[in-house]
Design an enzyme around this catalytic site. Structure first.
Site, PDB file in Angstrom:
ATOM      1  N   HIS A  72       3.411   1.938   2.060  1.00  0.00           N
ATOM      2  CA  HIS A  72       4.067   2.464   3.306  1.00  0.00           C
ATOM      3  C   HIS A  72       5.524   2.230   3.287  1.00  0.00           C
ATOM      4  CE1 HIS A  72       3.306  -1.907   5.269  1.00  0.00           C
ATOM      5  NE2 HIS A  72       4.671  -1.716   5.478  1.00  0.00           N
ATOM      6  N   ASN A 118       0.632  -1.309  -0.024  1.00  0.00           N
ATOM      7  CA  ASN A 118       0.049  -0.071  -0.105  1.00  0.00           C
ATOM      8  C   ASN A 118       0.971   1.130  -0.224  1.00  0.00           C
ATOM      9  OD1 ASN A 118       1.100  -0.080   2.446  1.00  0.00           O
ATOM     10  ND2 ASN A 118      -1.154  -0.125   3.599  1.00  0.00           N
TER      11      ASN A 118
HETATM   12  C1  GLP Z   1       6.716  -4.263   6.801  1.00  0.00           C
HETATM   13  C2  GLP Z   1       7.925  -3.437   7.294  1.00  0.00           C
HETATM   14  C3  GLP Z   1       8.431  -2.470   6.063  1.00  0.00           C
HETATM   15  C4  GLP Z   1       8.642  -3.295   4.928  1.00  0.00           C
HETATM   16  C5  GLP Z   1       7.384  -4.028   4.467  1.00  0.00           C
HETATM   17  C6  GLP Z   1       7.473  -4.617   3.286  1.00  0.00           C
HETATM   18  O1  GLP Z   1       5.620  -3.530   7.249  1.00  0.00           O
HETATM   19  N1  GLP Z   1       7.667  -2.550   8.445  1.00  0.00           N
HETATM   20  O2  GLP Z   1       9.827  -1.783   6.496  1.00  0.00           O
HETATM   21  O3  GLP Z   1       9.124  -2.547   4.037  1.00  0.00           O
HETATM   22  O4  GLP Z   1       7.014  -5.028   5.682  1.00  0.00           O
HETATM   23  O5  GLP Z   1       7.915  -6.138   3.811  1.00  0.00           O
HETATM   24  P1  GLP Z   1       8.256  -7.141   2.524  1.00  0.00           P
HETATM   25  O6  GLP Z   1       9.839  -6.608   1.994  1.00  0.00           O
HETATM   26  O7  GLP Z   1       8.471  -8.295   3.340  1.00  0.00           O
HETATM   27  O8  GLP Z   1       7.484  -7.073   1.299  1.00  0.00           O
END
Ligand code: GLP
Length: 241
Positions: free
Chosen positions: A137, A135
């Site tokens: 973030h 999303n």
């Molecule tokens: C979590 C972390 C983020 C990370 C995101 C995406 O929410 N707080 O810092 O970027 O996950 O995770 P992934 O890389 O496992 O898709």
């Protein structure tokens, strides 16, 4: 301005990210900002290979985590302090005592957020590594997060709780509250590299790189950073022109 570099696959992304991190360290940038999640894992593995091969040392570095779940407890396997130890610290020469994160178990979370924001700001992060949520973030700054936000407690969206449920035995164990560096805190880093892998990140990457700078896509704040690079594999870059 954000530079977007499109690469073929996860291996190429990891090599390019490790190159940027290594060149920052070799230029004297000893303060790292670390992200957890699947996206930077191959980058951390590549850094570990270089350390084992004697081509890189993190012995003089210190590191700050982006975020932490509230109330998981320091021994929980998904506590981000534990995750970063497993994914990186145990495999490199970065001293464990110099890897710091917010305390998600603090009795007074507001005071802890203020303390951690001050610590990160005073440390002057040289190179911040980021992943991106589906999303948009970064850290745990969910859509709607003010671009001027600092370290604070945030309620996770149901989408993020679903995305992260794969790391827990049952989805109901995913905490609802987290402590995260704010968008303004993150943007104080001198250099930022964001790693994005997979088709499920494509919409977020397109908005982050080319969409309006808005709290609807928190990662779009990187467009205002003087030295931010997005490294995307071809699937994550598939919605870019
Ligand atoms: C979590 C972390 C983020 C990370 C995101 C995406 O929410 N707080 O810092 O970027 O996950 O995770 P992934 O890389 O496992 O898709």
């Amino acid at each position: 301005m954000t530079t977007v570099i499109r690469l073929l696959g996860a291996d190429e992304v990891a090599l390019a990210a490790a190159d940027l991190i290594q060149s920052s360290i070799e230029a004297g940038g000893r303060v790292l900002g670390l992200a957890t999640g699947a996206s930077p894992q191959a980058t951390y593995t590549e850094l570990a290979h270089r350390v084992v091969a004697g081509r890189l040392s993190l012995a003089e570095c210190s590191a700050y985590l982006l975020d932490e779940y509230v109330g998981l407890g320091s021994g929980h396997p998904q506590n981000y302090g534990e995750v970063i130890r497993r994914d990186l610290v145990d495999h490199v020469d970065l001293p464990d005592t110099r890897v710091l994160g917010p305390d998600g178990d603090a009795g007074d979370l507001s005071a802890e957020c203020r303390r951690y924001d001050k610590a990160v700001t005073e440390a002057h992060i040289d190179m911040q590594i980021l992943g991106i949520g589906s999303n948009g973030h970064i850290g745990f700054n969910e859509p709607g997060s003010p671009l001027t936000s600092t370290t604070r407690v945030v309620s996770l969206t149901e989408q993020t709780r679903r995305d992260n449920a794969r790391h827990f035995d049952v989805s109901t164990q995913v905490p609802r509250l987290v402590v995260t560096q704010g968008l303004a805190t993150i943007c104080r880093a001198r250099r930022i590299v964001l790693v994005a892998l997979g088709e499920h990140k494509a919409a977020a990457v397109a908005h982050a790189a080319l969409g309006p700078v808005s709290s609807e896509c928190p990662a779009s704040v990187l467009q205002r950073h003087p030295d931010a690079t997005i490294l995307a594999d071809s699937a994550a870059a598939s919605r870019l022109p």
